[in-house]
Design a protein around this motif. Structure first.
Motif, PDB file in Angstrom:
ATOM      1  N   PHE A 114       0.838  -1.199   0.000  1.00 24.67           N
ATOM      2  CA  PHE A 114       0.000   0.000   0.000  1.00 24.67           C
ATOM      3  C   PHE A 114       0.875   1.251   0.000  1.00 24.67           C
ATOM      4  CE2 PHE A 114      -2.751  -3.262   1.854  1.00 24.67           C
ATOM      5  CZ  PHE A 114      -3.850  -3.137   1.014  1.00 24.67           C
ATOM      6  N   GLN A 115       0.584   2.143  -0.909  1.00 28.46           N
ATOM      7  CA  GLN A 115       1.298   3.421  -1.013  1.00 28.46           C
ATOM      8  C   GLN A 115       0.275   4.552  -0.979  1.00 28.46           C
ATOM      9  OE1 GLN A 115       5.053   1.497  -1.617  1.00 28.46           O
ATOM     10  NE2 GLN A 115       4.515   3.595  -1.083  1.00 28.46           N
ATOM     11  N   HIS A 116       0.637   5.623  -0.289  1.00 29.54           N
ATOM     12  CA  HIS A 116      -0.270   6.772  -0.179  1.00 29.54           C
ATOM     13  C   HIS A 116       0.516   8.057  -0.392  1.00 29.54           C
ATOM     14  CE1 HIS A 116      -3.846   8.975   1.255  1.00 29.54           C
ATOM     15  NE2 HIS A 116      -2.957   9.808   1.807  1.00 29.54           N
ATOM     16  N   LEU A 117       0.034   8.883  -1.305  1.00 27.09           N
ATOM     17  CA  LEU A 117       0.609  10.214  -1.506  1.00 27.09           C
ATOM     18  C   LEU A 117      -0.067  11.163  -0.516  1.00 27.09           C
ATOM     19  CD1 LEU A 117       0.946  10.751  -5.371  1.00 27.09           C
ATOM     20  CD2 LEU A 117       2.761  10.840  -3.667  1.00 27.09           C
ATOM     21  N   MET A 118       0.688  11.544   0.511  1.00 29.47           N
ATOM     22  CA  MET A 118       0.082  12.349   1.571  1.00 29.47           C
ATOM     23  C   MET A 118       0.251  13.844   1.324  1.00 29.47           C
ATOM     24  SD  MET A 118       0.379  11.776   5.667  1.00 29.47           S
ATOM     25  CE  MET A 118       2.148  12.022   5.792  1.00 29.47           C
ATOM     26  N   TRP A 119       1.462  14.240   0.915  1.00 32.03           N
ATOM     27  CA  TRP A 119       1.716  15.650   0.615  1.00 32.03           C
ATOM     28  C   TRP A 119       2.455  15.755  -0.702  1.00 32.03           C
ATOM     29  CZ3 TRP A 119       4.213  15.523   6.015  1.00 32.03           C
ATOM     30  CH2 TRP A 119       3.220  15.592   7.003  1.00 32.03           C
ATOM     31  N   MET A 120       2.065  16.714  -1.519  1.00 39.09           N
ATOM     32  CA  MET A 120       2.810  17.033  -2.737  1.00 39.09           C
ATOM     33  C   MET A 120       2.931  18.542  -2.842  1.00 39.09           C
ATOM     34  SD  MET A 120       2.099  14.389  -5.864  1.00 39.09           S
ATOM     35  CE  MET A 120       3.544  15.082  -6.693  1.00 39.09           C
ATOM     36  N   THR A 121       4.164  19.009  -2.927  1.00 36.41           N
ATOM     37  CA  THR A 121       4.431  20.449  -2.940  1.00 36.41           C
ATOM     38  C   THR A 121       5.281  20.808  -4.149  1.00 36.41           C
ATOM     39  OG1 THR A 121       4.485  20.388  -0.514  1.00 36.41           O
ATOM     40  CG2 THR A 121       5.382  22.361  -1.598  1.00 36.41           C
ATOM     41  N   PRO A 122       4.870  21.814  -4.929  1.00 33.72           N
ATOM     42  CA  PRO A 122       5.711  22.227  -6.066  1.00 33.72           C
ATOM     43  C   PRO A 122       6.999  22.882  -5.575  1.00 33.72           C
ATOM     44  CG  PRO A 122       3.847  23.712  -5.816  1.00 33.72           C
ATOM     45  CD  PRO A 122       3.622  22.588  -4.849  1.00 33.72           C
ATOM     46  N   THR A 123       8.085  22.632  -6.268  1.00 37.78           N
ATOM     47  CA  THR A 123       9.372  23.253  -5.971  1.00 37.78           C
ATOM     48  C   THR A 123       9.776  24.122  -7.162  1.00 37.78           C
ATOM     49  OG1 THR A 123      10.657  21.448  -6.949  1.00 37.78           O
ATOM     50  CG2 THR A 123      10.028  21.211  -4.631  1.00 37.78           C
ATOM     51  N   GLU A 124      10.945  24.724  -7.067  1.00 38.49           N
ATOM     52  CA  GLU A 124      11.408  25.587  -8.156  1.00 38.49           C
ATOM     53  C   GLU A 124      11.590  24.804  -9.445  1.00 38.49           C
ATOM     54  OE1 GLU A 124      15.122  28.664  -9.178  1.00 38.49           O
ATOM     55  OE2 GLU A 124      15.003  27.633  -7.226  1.00 38.49           O
ATOM     56  N   HIS A 125      11.971  23.529  -9.318  1.00 45.14           N
ATOM     57  CA  HIS A 125      12.278  22.749 -10.517  1.00 45.14           C
ATOM     58  C   HIS A 125      11.415  21.504 -10.688  1.00 45.14           C
ATOM     59  CE1 HIS A 125      15.785  25.242 -11.169  1.00 45.14           C
ATOM     60  NE2 HIS A 125      16.189  25.004  -9.922  1.00 45.14           N
ATOM     61  N   GLY A 126      10.463  21.281  -9.776  1.00 48.40           N
ATOM     62  CA  GLY A 126       9.643  20.081  -9.912  1.00 48.40           C
ATOM     63  C   GLY A 126       8.657  19.932  -8.771  1.00 48.40           C
ATOM     64  N   TRP A 127       8.681  18.747  -8.120  1.00 50.92           N
ATOM     65  CA  TRP A 127       7.735  18.468  -7.045  1.00 50.92           C
ATOM     66  C   TRP A 127       8.426  17.704  -5.920  1.00 50.92           C
ATOM     67  CZ3 TRP A 127       2.485  19.773  -6.730  1.00 50.92           C
ATOM     68  CH2 TRP A 127       1.975  20.404  -7.864  1.00 50.92           C
TER      69      TRP A 127
END
Length: 246
Positions: A114-127
């Motif tokens: 089981f995998q869960h994407l909990m937080w995703m934040t954009p950065t200067e060059h990606g994520w």
């Protein structure tokens, strides 16, 4: 010129012509070998995500392809277990875990990770992503025919940072379907910037624990406890498409 001379000249011309045509033939084209998940790694991945995270978007698809490839390579002890494009997306220095395996034994696994994407934040060059990993549901097939939990009942929180290509292109294909793995390169020029197997934010661990489908007490325990039946091998989600049908 007599008849014998004419015959000799004609035969010579045919031989020269035949040799020339053979040299002009293009070399045989060897079709590429299609990717398939190693038979020993018979477990599947099921993903979920916090509200507001697009599990089917390109950044999440790249993170998913990396994480799935990483654990396949770890358990298969082979870089060849990773998805197409992984070797180009991940620098040699970041493949130390499975480029030189210390335990290349032939093991077999079943179950569901089981995998869960909990937080995703954009950065200067990606994520930058915080990923929850529940491997309590991946089972190793023992020599005694019983099943042993690969990890523990505790859920890990890890971080993955990916860098986008300078010119973003449309994804090469949709990112969901009934298949266990993609057969084409879904990294699409994205690169792995960093993978930390432990999140710095300690609160992430307790939050990850709550994102799993099984309560802690209901999860298979550590590997020293045998099970007569394995954790179910569930259908992959969101899985990968059958590209030849697109």
């Amino acid at each position: 010129m007599n008849r014998n001379s004419i015959a000799i000249v004609a035969t010579t011309l045919l031989l020269v012509s035949g040799c020339g045509s053979n040299e002009a033939e293009p070399p045989a084209v060897v079709p590429p070998v299609a990717y398939s998940v190693p038979e020993s790694t018979g477990f599947t991945y099921r993903w979920s995500a916090d509200p507001g995270i697009d599990l089917y978007g390109q950044p999440a698809t790249v993170v998913r392809a990396y994480v799935e490839s990483y654990y396949l390579a770890i358990n298969a002890n082979a870089l060849s277990a990773t998805y197409p494009g992984f070797a180009e997306a991940v620098a040699q220095s970041k493949r130390a875990d499975f480029d030189d395996p210390v335990d290349p034994t032939d093991r077999r696994y079943v179950g569901t990770q089981f995998q869960h994407l909990m937080w995703m934040t954009p950065t200067e060059h990606g994520w930058f992503a915080t990923v929850c990993t529940g491997d309590y549901s991946v089972m190793e097939v023992g020599e005694d025919g019983k099943f042993y939990n690969l990890g523990s009942k505790y859920v890990n929180a890890e971080t993955v940072e990916v860098t986008a290509p300078e010119v973003l292109s449309a994804p090469s294909a949709v990112s969901s379907g009934p298949e266990r793995a993609p057969t084409i390169n879904v990294f699409d020029g994205w690169k792995l910037a960093e993978h930390a197997k432990g999140a710095r934010d300690q609160s992430a661990y307790s939050e990850c624990d709550s994102r799993m489908p099984d309560a802690r007490d209901a999860r298979p325990q550590k590997a020293n406890l045998p099970h007569d039946t394995p954790y179910p091998t569930l259908a992959p989600y969101p899985g990968w498409p059958r590209y030849d049908e697109n």
